[in-house]
Design a protein around this motif. Structure first.
Motif, PDB file in Angstrom:
ATOM      1  N   ILE A 105      52.459  30.626  51.613  1.00  0.00           N
ATOM      2  CA  ILE A 105      52.877  31.976  52.022  1.00  0.00           C
ATOM      3  C   ILE A 105      53.178  32.815  50.779  1.00  0.00           C
ATOM      4  N   ILE A 106      53.901  32.202  49.848  1.00  0.00           N
ATOM      5  CA  ILE A 106      54.278  32.931  48.626  1.00  0.00           C
ATOM      6  C   ILE A 106      53.026  33.347  47.847  1.00  0.00           C
ATOM      7  N   ALA A 107      52.108  32.402  47.662  1.00  0.00           N
ATOM      8  CA  ALA A 107      50.930  32.688  46.821  1.00  0.00           C
ATOM      9  C   ALA A 107      50.052  33.769  47.449  1.00  0.00           C
ATOM     10  N   ILE A 108      49.887  33.729  48.753  1.00  0.00           N
ATOM     11  CA  ILE A 108      49.028  34.742  49.398  1.00  0.00           C
ATOM     12  C   ILE A 108      49.694  36.121  49.322  1.00  0.00           C
ATOM     13  N   PHE A 109      50.979  36.184  49.627  1.00  0.00           N
ATOM     14  CA  PHE A 109      51.671  37.486  49.549  1.00  0.00           C
ATOM     15  C   PHE A 109      51.677  38.001  48.099  1.00  0.00           C
ATOM     16  N   ALA A 110      51.898  37.114  47.156  1.00  0.00           N
ATOM     17  CA  ALA A 110      51.914  37.553  45.748  1.00  0.00           C
ATOM     18  C   ALA A 110      50.544  38.112  45.363  1.00  0.00           C
ATOM     19  N   GLY A 111      49.486  37.448  45.808  1.00  0.00           N
ATOM     20  CA  GLY A 111      48.130  37.926  45.512  1.00  0.00           C
ATOM     21  C   GLY A 111      47.849  39.257  46.194  1.00  0.00           C
ATOM     22  N   MET A 112      48.335  39.412  47.419  1.00  0.00           N
ATOM     23  CA  MET A 112      48.128  40.688  48.136  1.00  0.00           C
ATOM     24  C   MET A 112      48.861  41.824  47.423  1.00  0.00           C
ATOM     25  N   ARG A 113      50.109  41.554  47.029  1.00  0.00           N
ATOM     26  CA  ARG A 113      50.893  42.597  46.354  1.00  0.00           C
ATOM     27  C   ARG A 113      50.217  43.020  45.048  1.00  0.00           C
ATOM     28  N   GLU A 114      49.693  42.020  44.352  1.00  0.00           N
ATOM     29  CA  GLU A 114      49.050  42.310  43.066  1.00  0.00           C
ATOM     30  C   GLU A 114      47.768  43.131  43.277  1.00  0.00           C
ATOM     31  N   LEU A 115      46.985  42.784  44.277  1.00  0.00           N
ATOM     32  CA  LEU A 115      45.763  43.554  44.523  1.00  0.00           C
ATOM     33  C   LEU A 115      46.125  44.990  44.918  1.00  0.00           C
ATOM     34  N   ARG A 158      48.719  46.616  44.056  1.00  0.00           N
ATOM     35  CA  ARG A 158      49.176  47.298  42.839  1.00  0.00           C
ATOM     36  C   ARG A 158      47.975  47.741  41.998  1.00  0.00           C
ATOM     37  N   GLN A 159      47.015  46.841  41.833  1.00  0.00           N
ATOM     38  CA  GLN A 159      45.843  47.168  41.009  1.00  0.00           C
ATOM     39  C   GLN A 159      45.035  48.306  41.617  1.00  0.00           C
ATOM     40  N   LEU A 160      44.869  48.270  42.922  1.00  0.00           N
ATOM     41  CA  LEU A 160      44.072  49.319  43.571  1.00  0.00           C
ATOM     42  C   LEU A 160      44.774  50.669  43.445  1.00  0.00           C
ATOM     43  N   ALA A 161      46.095  50.663  43.675  1.00  0.00           N
ATOM     44  CA  ALA A 161      46.838  51.921  43.572  1.00  0.00           C
ATOM     45  C   ALA A 161      46.774  52.447  42.136  1.00  0.00           C
ATOM     46  N   GLU A 162      46.892  51.529  41.186  1.00  0.00           N
ATOM     47  CA  GLU A 162      46.839  51.925  39.774  1.00  0.00           C
ATOM     48  C   GLU A 162      45.482  52.537  39.428  1.00  0.00           C
ATOM     49  N   ALA A 163      44.442  52.023  40.086  1.00  0.00           N
ATOM     50  CA  ALA A 163      43.096  52.560  39.821  1.00  0.00           C
ATOM     51  C   ALA A 163      42.860  53.888  40.544  1.00  0.00           C
ATOM     52  N   GLY A 164      43.808  54.318  41.370  1.00  0.00           N
ATOM     53  CA  GLY A 164      43.675  55.623  42.023  1.00  0.00           C
ATOM     54  C   GLY A 164      43.318  55.564  43.497  1.00  0.00           C
ATOM     55  N   HIS A 165      43.196  54.363  44.060  1.00  0.00           N
ATOM     56  CA  HIS A 165      42.900  54.262  45.494  1.00  0.00           C
ATOM     57  C   HIS A 165      44.173  54.529  46.302  1.00  0.00           C
ATOM     58  N   ARG A 166      43.989  54.966  47.526  1.00  0.00           N
ATOM     59  CA  ARG A 166      45.131  55.149  48.430  1.00  0.00           C
ATOM     60  C   ARG A 166      45.382  53.825  49.139  1.00  0.00           C
ATOM     61  N   VAL A 167      46.582  53.313  49.000  1.00  0.00           N
ATOM     62  CA  VAL A 167      46.899  51.995  49.559  1.00  0.00           C
ATOM     63  C   VAL A 167      48.125  52.117  50.442  1.00  0.00           C
ATOM     64  N   TRP A 191      50.132  29.233  41.062  1.00  0.00           N
ATOM     65  CA  TRP A 191      48.877  29.665  41.694  1.00  0.00           C
ATOM     66  C   TRP A 191      48.551  31.057  41.190  1.00  0.00           C
ATOM     67  N   PRO A 192      47.283  31.321  40.873  1.00  0.00           N
ATOM     68  CA  PRO A 192      46.934  32.613  40.275  1.00  0.00           C
ATOM     69  C   PRO A 192      47.259  33.774  41.206  1.00  0.00           C
ATOM     70  N   ILE A 193      47.698  34.869  40.618  1.00  0.00           N
ATOM     71  CA  ILE A 193      48.006  36.032  41.449  1.00  0.00           C
ATOM     72  C   ILE A 193      46.875  37.053  41.397  1.00  0.00           C
ATOM     73  N   ASN A 194      45.948  36.886  40.481  1.00  0.00           N
ATOM     74  CA  ASN A 194      44.863  37.869  40.416  1.00  0.00           C
ATOM     75  C   ASN A 194      43.607  37.247  39.812  1.00  0.00           C
ATOM     76  N   ARG A 195      42.561  38.043  39.810  1.00  0.00           N
ATOM     77  CA  ARG A 195      41.258  37.568  39.345  1.00  0.00           C
ATOM     78  C   ARG A 195      41.292  37.158  37.862  1.00  0.00           C
ATOM     79  N   ALA A 196      42.029  37.902  37.052  1.00  0.00           N
ATOM     80  CA  ALA A 196      42.064  37.579  35.621  1.00  0.00           C
ATOM     81  C   ALA A 196      42.617  36.164  35.431  1.00  0.00           C
ATOM     82  N   GLU A 197      43.663  35.832  36.157  1.00  0.00           N
ATOM     83  CA  GLU A 197      44.229  34.483  36.031  1.00  0.00           C
ATOM     84  C   GLU A 197      43.284  33.432  36.591  1.00  0.00           C
ATOM     85  N   ALA A 198      42.603  33.776  37.669  1.00  0.00           N
ATOM     86  CA  ALA A 198      41.653  32.827  38.255  1.00  0.00           C
ATOM     87  C   ALA A 198      40.501  32.554  37.279  1.00  0.00           C
TER      88      ALA A 198
END
Ligand SMILES: Cc1cc2nc3c(=O)[nH]c(=O)nc-3n(C[C@H](O)[C@H](O)[C@H](O)COP(=O)(O)OP(=O)(O)OC[C@H]3O[C@@H](n4cnc5c(N)ncnc54)[C@H](O)[C@@H]3O)c2cc1C
Ligand code: SF4
Length: 546
Positions: free
Chosen positions: A56-66, A68-77, A264-271
């Motif tokens: 549960i922790i790893a999936i939520f952490a990965g979702m939060r990180e994605l 964050r990344q999308l919002a940072e790139a300018g997408h509406r999240v 567990w990796p939280i994003n693609r860079a770590e993976a």
């Protein structure tokens, strides 16, 4: 947490599920201000089975990180966290509210990998109308009142579309098409088909590299400590705040949370870093020790990439291409590269094909009618059987066990002891970091429990202590004696193994791959057979005490 959009209306709502954490999906290639991406942490998903805390922790952490990344790139999240008051905790109820709130005209989602989610979304979209829930309190930033649309299905005026998740080699229904009308669906057939089609490990003449499709026979060495297990270089994360919010929401879980030391990796860079680390340090030995087990090393030379793959931080093609390139550069032997690639384009794509071809209903198979409840040590690892103690402890501690522990220790015991198949399926689905039904169910029901009667496996994967002893160091320090079949200290696997074949002779005797076992049984006299049966029934009667 909510990267709230500044505009109130949005033409399109795009759903990102918790196992669709691929920042490279073509959706994200262009910034479109009229599109809102929604991610939600919901009790529906935490609770459909009892999950390991780390999962549960790893999936939520990965979702939060994605998000964050999308919002940072300018997408509406739009992100609904687990304890957000506006969160209805249901996928489709949340969607109804958001569709009304943003006055959405188009709803889009990627192919869900799980049948239940696919069905839920289809049913939602087919509904004549959605009553947005007025009792759901909108967040302070959300000003527009949910509106009830009545004219079109689920309140979307311009339609919906389901798009490819852009992750797999195959489409959902390819296995069904390839195997149409065949009694047995051989993985090897699917694997060769894909290798040819995608030109993986093939030579210029279209033949398999080095003239051989499969190096499985070379991949069966026990591990004696040399070479040493590579270091675990995965970065550590402190998810204690996230874990506290999951607990505050009342989510039940089991297993060791390790919230302050999550690896567990939280994003693609770590993976990707993990993939590179695996390729450099573990891949050269992967083939040799693929089936080995040891108390001293829980990871051995495995990649631990199943989580990043299954949540789509990594694409299966890029992992396969990277491993093939390593072989073509002469840095890794063909047996190691082929052994690994077979797991991905062989097993992984194949079990997905089985799942989509056989659902609904595949989860109801129980060929041997096994109904014995799981022993209580499945939840603690507290058994004197060393192999099971080690395999279950690593599962509870790390939310991971490698394939042979899952198949030839835990699954083997479950099949021999006649454990309840649906309960076992739920245990496997809950405990492992990488467990999603499309991959877990065929592995548990088909491969490990032969519950589909042999569609997936040509014979049951069962063994006595001899196999476990050959592939591990578990038996050396076990309270039970690996050589004995009878008596209180005899290894329980031994009597259970022979009794399994005796009990199921009507279903298995004609299987040509099991002939040897029945020949050996035929050489035993009646009193030996009766003694084995008695010992097996005593074991089955006291599973909790083993
Ligand atoms: C009873 C049982 C249940 C299982 N449940 C799951 C599950 O829920 N999710 C899951 O991803 N795997 C499951 N597997 C397959 C396998 O055990 C795991 O994929 C593997 O242990 C993951 O660890 P790893 O990444 O270190 O794998 P490695 O040993 O490094 O293998 C590399 C990759 O190959 C793929 N792979 C290997 N074997 C299989 C397989 N049989 N089916 C599908 N993919 C495979 C995985 O993506 C894995 O990451 C199960 C196996 C059994 C016997
Ligand atoms: S003796 Fe039997 S129970 Fe003990 S570790 Fe070996 S196989 Fe497992």
């Amino acid at each position: 947490m909510n990267a709230t959009p500044t505009h109130l209306s949005a033409h399109t709502l795009r759903l990102i599920l918790g196992d669709q954490l691929n920042p490279q999906h073509s959706w994200f290639a262009t910034l479109r201000p009229e599109v809102v991406y929604v991610l939600m942490e919901i009790r529906q998903e935490t609770d459909y089975v009892l999950h390991h805390a780390q999962k549960i922790i790893a999936i939520f952490a990965g979702m939060r990180e994605l998000a964050r990344q999308l919002a940072e790139a300018g997408h509406r999240v739009h992100y609904l966290s687990i304890n957000d008051p506006a969160n209805t905790q249901s996928l489709t109820d949340n969607l109804s509210v958001l569709i009304a709130h943003f006055q959405v005209q188009v709803f889009e989602y990627q192919d869900p990998d799980e049948f239940r989610l696919d069905q839920q979304l289809q049913a939602f979209l087919a509904k004549p109308q959605v009553q947005a829930k007025p009792q759901v309190q909108a967040k302070p930033q959300v000003q527009a009142k949910p509106q009830v649309q009545t004219s079109t299905p689920c309140g979307i005026s311009a339609g919906s579309s389901q798009v490819d998740s852009e992750h797999f080699y195959t489409q959902r229904h390819e296995a069904a098409e390839l195997f149409a009308n065949r009694k047995q669906w051989l993985m090897e057939t699917f694997y060769r088909h894909l290798r040819k089609r995608h030109h993986v490990l093939m030579d210029a003449a279209g033949k398999p590299a080095d003239g051989q499709w499969n190096f499985d026979a070379d991949n069966r060495k026990p591990w004696k400590g040399i070479p040493p297990e590579p270091p675990d270089l995965r970065p550590e994360h402190d998810h204690s705040a996230l874990w506290a919010s999951i607990q505050a929401a009342g989510v039940n879980s089991f297993g060791e949370p390790r919230a302050t030391q999550s690896r567990w990796p939280i994003n693609r860079a770590e993976a990707l870093q993990q993939l590179e680390h695996f390729i450099t340090h573990a891949l050269p030995h992967f083939g040799d020790f693929q089936d080995a087990m040891s108390r001293k090393a829980w990871r051995l030379f495995h990649s631990l990439l199943s989580f990043s793959l299954n949540v789509k931080m990594l694409k299966s093609q890029e992992v396969v291409q990277r491993v093939e390139a390593e072989w073509r550069a002469g840095r890794v032997a063909l047996a190691a590269a082929e052994g690994f690639i077979r797991q991905i384009i062989g097993w992984r794509e194949y079990v997905r094909g089985i799942y989509w071809a056989q659902m609904p209903g595949y989860d109801e198979h129980n060929y041997f009618d096994h109904t014995t409840p799981l022993p209580k040590w499945f939840w603690s690892g507290d058994t004197r059987m060393n192999c099971l103690a080690a395999s279950i402890t690593t599962s509870l501690h790390n939310a991971h066990a490698h394939h042979i522990q899952r198949l030839m220790v835990i699954g083997n015991f479950a099949l021999l002891a006649g454990l309840d198949v649906p309960a076992l399926h739920r245990w496997y689905l809950g405990v492992y970091i990488d467990a999603f039904e499309w991959v877990e169910l065929p592995n548990t029901l088909g491969m490990s429990q032969f519950a589909d009667g042999g569609l997936l496996a040509s014979k049951p994967y069962v063994s006595s202590a001899a196999y476990i002893h050959r592939m591990s160091d578990y038996c050396k320090s076990c309270a039970y004696d690996k050589k004995q079949r009878l008596g209180d200290v005899a290894c329980p696997f031994n009597a259970l193994y022979w009794d399994f074949y005796l009990r199921n002779a009507d279903k298995l005797k004609s299987n040509p791959r099991i002939g040897m076992a029945y020949q050996q049984l035929a050489r035993m006299d009646d009193s030996a057979l009766a003694a084995l049966r008695l010992r097996a029934s005593q074991i089955r009667g006291q599973l909790d005490e083993l």
